[in-house]
Design an enzyme around this catalytic site. Structure first.
Site, PDB file in Angstrom:
ATOM      1  N   GLU A 132     -94.978  37.722 -25.621  1.00 13.46           N
ATOM      2  CA  GLU A 132     -94.533  38.111 -24.269  1.00 13.46           C
ATOM      3  C   GLU A 132     -95.392  37.443 -23.209  1.00 13.46           C
ATOM      4  OE1 GLU A 132     -91.292  39.203 -23.907  1.00 13.46           O
ATOM      5  OE2 GLU A 132     -91.953  40.679 -25.376  1.00 13.46           O
ATOM      6  N   ASP A 161     -85.057  32.986 -22.798  1.00 10.69           N
ATOM      7  CA  ASP A 161     -83.818  33.769 -22.851  1.00 10.69           C
ATOM      8  C   ASP A 161     -82.612  32.898 -23.165  1.00 10.69           C
ATOM      9  OD1 ASP A 161     -85.525  35.718 -22.096  1.00 10.69           O
ATOM     10  OD2 ASP A 161     -84.713  35.988 -20.077  1.00 10.69           O
ATOM     11  N   GLY A 175     -79.744  44.486 -16.858  1.00 12.12           N
ATOM     12  CA  GLY A 175     -81.045  44.881 -16.336  1.00 12.12           C
ATOM     13  C   GLY A 175     -81.860  45.728 -17.284  1.00 12.12           C
ATOM     14  N   ALA A 176     -81.535  45.683 -18.568  1.00 16.23           N
ATOM     15  CA  ALA A 176     -82.262  46.496 -19.541  1.00 16.23           C
ATOM     16  C   ALA A 176     -83.348  45.682 -20.236  1.00 16.23           C
ATOM     17  CB  ALA A 176     -81.298  47.062 -20.586  1.00 16.23           C
ATOM     18  N   GLY A 177     -83.446  44.414 -19.895  1.00 17.73           N
ATOM     19  CA  GLY A 177     -84.465  43.580 -20.526  1.00 17.73           C
ATOM     20  C   GLY A 177     -83.969  42.870 -21.771  1.00 17.73           C
ATOM     21  N   SER A 196     -64.698  39.604 -14.281  1.00 18.52           N
ATOM     22  CA  SER A 196     -65.607  40.255 -15.232  1.00 18.52           C
ATOM     23  C   SER A 196     -65.265  41.726 -15.324  1.00 18.52           C
ATOM     24  CB  SER A 196     -67.058  40.106 -14.764  1.00 18.52           C
ATOM     25  OG  SER A 196     -67.887  41.006 -15.493  1.00 18.52           O
ATOM     26  N   SER A 239     -78.953  40.038 -20.111  1.00 14.55           N
ATOM     27  CA  SER A 239     -77.522  39.872 -19.860  1.00 14.55           C
ATOM     28  C   SER A 239     -77.285  38.617 -19.030  1.00 14.55           C
ATOM     29  CB  SER A 239     -76.969  41.103 -19.129  1.00 14.55           C
ATOM     30  OG  SER A 239     -77.496  41.196 -17.821  1.00 14.55           O
ATOM     31  N   SER A 240     -78.262  38.244 -18.199  1.00 13.36           N
ATOM     32  CA  SER A 240     -78.066  37.063 -17.352  1.00 13.36           C
ATOM     33  C   SER A 240     -77.986  35.793 -18.205  1.00 13.36           C
ATOM     34  CB  SER A 240     -79.163  36.962 -16.290  1.00 13.36           C
ATOM     35  OG  SER A 240     -80.438  36.894 -16.869  1.00 13.36           O
ATOM     36  N   TYR A 246     -94.225  39.859 -11.829  1.00 14.16           N
ATOM     37  CA  TYR A 246     -94.001  38.691 -12.686  1.00 14.16           C
ATOM     38  C   TYR A 246     -94.624  37.457 -12.035  1.00 14.16           C
ATOM     39  CZ  TYR A 246     -91.450  35.123 -15.365  1.00 14.16           C
ATOM     40  OH  TYR A 246     -91.118  34.048 -16.146  1.00 14.16           O
TER      41      TYR A 246
HETATM   42  P1  ADP Z   1     -81.132  41.176 -17.474  1.00 13.45           P
HETATM   43  O1  ADP Z   1     -80.951  39.704 -17.693  1.00 13.45           O
HETATM   44  O2  ADP Z   1     -82.451  41.672 -17.962  1.00 13.45           O
HETATM   45  O3  ADP Z   1     -80.014  41.993 -18.015  1.00 13.45           O
HETATM   46  P2  ADP Z   1     -80.967  40.345 -14.747  1.00 13.45           P
HETATM   47  O4  ADP Z   1     -81.264  41.027 -13.466  1.00 13.45           O
HETATM   48  O5  ADP Z   1     -81.685  39.091 -15.057  1.00 13.45           O
HETATM   49  O6  ADP Z   1     -81.157  41.417 -15.904  1.00 13.45           O
HETATM   50  O7  ADP Z   1     -79.416  39.996 -14.818  1.00 13.45           O
HETATM   51  C1  ADP Z   1     -78.473  40.993 -14.526  1.00 13.45           C
HETATM   52  C2  ADP Z   1     -77.438  40.457 -13.575  1.00 13.45           C
HETATM   53  O8  ADP Z   1     -76.658  39.439 -14.236  1.00 13.45           O
HETATM   54  C3  ADP Z   1     -76.438  41.481 -13.137  1.00 13.45           C
HETATM   55  O9  ADP Z   1     -76.895  42.202 -12.024  1.00 13.45           O
HETATM   56  C4  ADP Z   1     -75.220  40.639 -12.797  1.00 13.45           C
HETATM   57  O10 ADP Z   1     -75.367  40.066 -11.521  1.00 13.45           O
HETATM   58  C5  ADP Z   1     -75.327  39.512 -13.808  1.00 13.45           C
HETATM   59  N1  ADP Z   1     -74.478  39.755 -14.990  1.00 13.45           N
HETATM   60  C6  ADP Z   1     -74.875  39.812 -16.277  1.00 13.45           C
HETATM   61  N2  ADP Z   1     -73.842  40.005 -17.098  1.00 13.45           N
HETATM   62  C7  ADP Z   1     -72.743  40.057 -16.331  1.00 13.45           C
HETATM   63  C8  ADP Z   1     -71.339  40.210 -16.590  1.00 13.45           C
HETATM   64  N3  ADP Z   1     -70.880  40.377 -17.840  1.00 13.45           N
HETATM   65  N4  ADP Z   1     -70.504  40.203 -15.536  1.00 13.45           N
HETATM   66  C9  ADP Z   1     -70.960  40.039 -14.285  1.00 13.45           C
HETATM   67  N5  ADP Z   1     -72.250  39.884 -13.971  1.00 13.45           N
HETATM   68  C10 ADP Z   1     -73.141  39.892 -14.974  1.00 13.45           C
HETATM   69 MG    MG Z   2     -82.183  38.198 -16.862  1.00 13.81          MG
END
Ligand code: ADP
Ligand code: MG
Length: 377
Positions: free
Chosen positions: A31, A167, A117-119, A64, A122-123, A219
């Site tokens: 990490e 990531d 946003g759970a870590g 989405s 998802s981004s 960060y």
């Molecule tokens: P993490 O990557 O830890 O989940 P981030 O803040 O880096 O958190 O990314 C989350 C953001 O990515 C969301 O707020 C949204 O803007 C975008 N996002 C991720 N997945 C999707 C999705 N399936 N549809 C639309 N937006 C998404």
């Molecule tokens: Mg992210």
């Protein structure tokens, strides 16, 4: 997850050309080592973004299932021109173009079961799914090894979120039943066997659901401190500080806080190497103590944990986990515990009980199965 192909038909009145998927990830160990040119060991989750997509005549349209409104843009413009969640999509188009590729206009429909946003990134899952779809739709010849950096630029430069290369590498390059040993300097990867189920084990992930606290600022501060320490020590990056003789090296730094930051990064890199060694010889259980000392290092030296994750780690260990640690950038996010496969419910219950005792918002547990990276379905 919704049926994304039928959503695509509803939205665009035609069949999609194809379906592409890219997963979220958890980092088994390593990490805050990525931006120090060090080592990480993530694996992909079964939770993923699925994109149904087709070539279009002009521009990009995206729908989405996690958003109220669809998004569209005729051109990604310069970084910042498209904002909100669609920036991740526009960023991929922009980064591909910036790398010299002709990007096909496209219609996309996305569905996702990666928690936001759970870590678990998802981004990166979103960027990687869109990237993979656009590459295939456009018939672009881009080696898999070059793809994570394009997705990373979408996030760093276009969206404006500073992240390392881990990531996107995980979402794009991981394989089922393996962890991805990534050298963040050379970007060389090695697939490391991590078939926990075959050993009667499981990785329990507990989303701490802790409220985010100054994540971006902290960060940035950690990153700056590491860069400054490398400069003071006369090395290109903290990756170049040897674990042997670390105490003497640290004496060359006056700042006590900086010493602890460096100690985390150097010992964490070593723990990744030690974990890889153990996994190569099939000794999965034995990585437990390395996970737990990684957590202690993040808590005491790097100071990126919060009470919710510390309590989850303690409770999992008390419930018999072989090892447990926070995963991700810190200040909330998820905890990983390596457990006997039949202990998932009991361990999750132990963490939930501890949360109730502390008056924390209830955690969300799930079992993480090392899964396939980005692919066409
Ligand atoms: P993490 O990557 O830890 O989940 P981030 O803040 O880096 O958190 O990314 C989350 C953001 O990515 C969301 O707020 C949204 O803007 C975008 N996002 C991720 N997945 C999707 C999705 N399936 N549809 C639309 N937006 C998404
Ligand atoms: Mg992210």
């Amino acid at each position: 997850m919704s049926d994304v192909a039928s959503t695509f038909r509803d939205q665009y009145g035609a069949e999609p050309d194809g379906l592409w998927a890219a997963p979220g990830r958890v980092n088994l160990i390593g990490e805050h080592t990525d931006y120090n040119d060090g080592f990480v060991l993530p694996f992909a989750l079964p939770e993923r973004v699925v994109a149904a997509a087709s070539r279009a005549d002009a521009g990009w349209r995206v729908w989405s299932d996690l958003e109220e409104e669809p998004a569209s843009f005729d051109d990604p413009g310069e970084p910042g021109a498209v904002s909100g969640w669609a920036a991740y999509v526009a960023g991929v188009v922009w980064a591909l173009r910036d790398a010299g590729y002709e990007v096909p206009p496209a219609n996309l429909a996305l569905t996702s079961d990666v928690p936001l946003g759970a870590g678990v990134s998802s981004s990166a899952a979103l960027e990687s799914a869109v990237l993979t779809a656009l590459i295939d739709l456009g018939g672009l010849d881009i080696p898999v090894a070059d793809r994570p950096a394009i997705a990373q630029r979408a996030e760093n430069v276009y969206v404006g979120a500073p992240t390392g290369i881990m990531d996107q590498s995980a979402s794009i390059r991981c394989q089922a039943g393996q962890a991805l040993f990534l050298d963040c300097r050379s970007l060389e990867v090695e697939q490391i066997p991590f078939d926990v189920a075959a050993e009667g084990l499981a990785v329990l992930v507990v989303n701490s659901n802790a409220p985010h606290r100054h994540v971006d600022g902290e960060y940035g501060a950690r990153r700056k401190s590491c860069e400054e320490a490398a400069r003071l020590l006369g090395v290109p990056a903290l990756r170049d500080v040897a674990a042997d003789g670390l105490d003497e090296t640290l004496e060359r730094l006056d700042d006590h806080v900086m010493r602890r930051r460096v100690r985390h990064v150097v010992t964490e890199n070593q723990r990744v190497l030690d974990t890889v060694e153990l996994l190569r010889s099939g000794r999965i259980r034995e990585i437990g103590p390395l996970m737990t000392s990684s957590h202690a290092s993040m808590r005491d030296d790097f100071e990126i944990t919060v009470p919710e994750v510390d309590v989850a780690v303690e409770a999992a260990l008390m419930a018999g986990a072989y090892g447990a640690r926070m995963t991700g950038g810190g200040f909330g996010g998820c905890v990983l515990a390596l457990i006997d496969a039949d202990r998932a419910d009991a361990t999750a219950a132990a963490v939930a009980d501890a949360y109730a005792e502390h008056g924390f918002t209830a955690p969300t547990p799930f079992v993480a199965v090392p899964s396939q990276g980005a692919t066409r379905l």
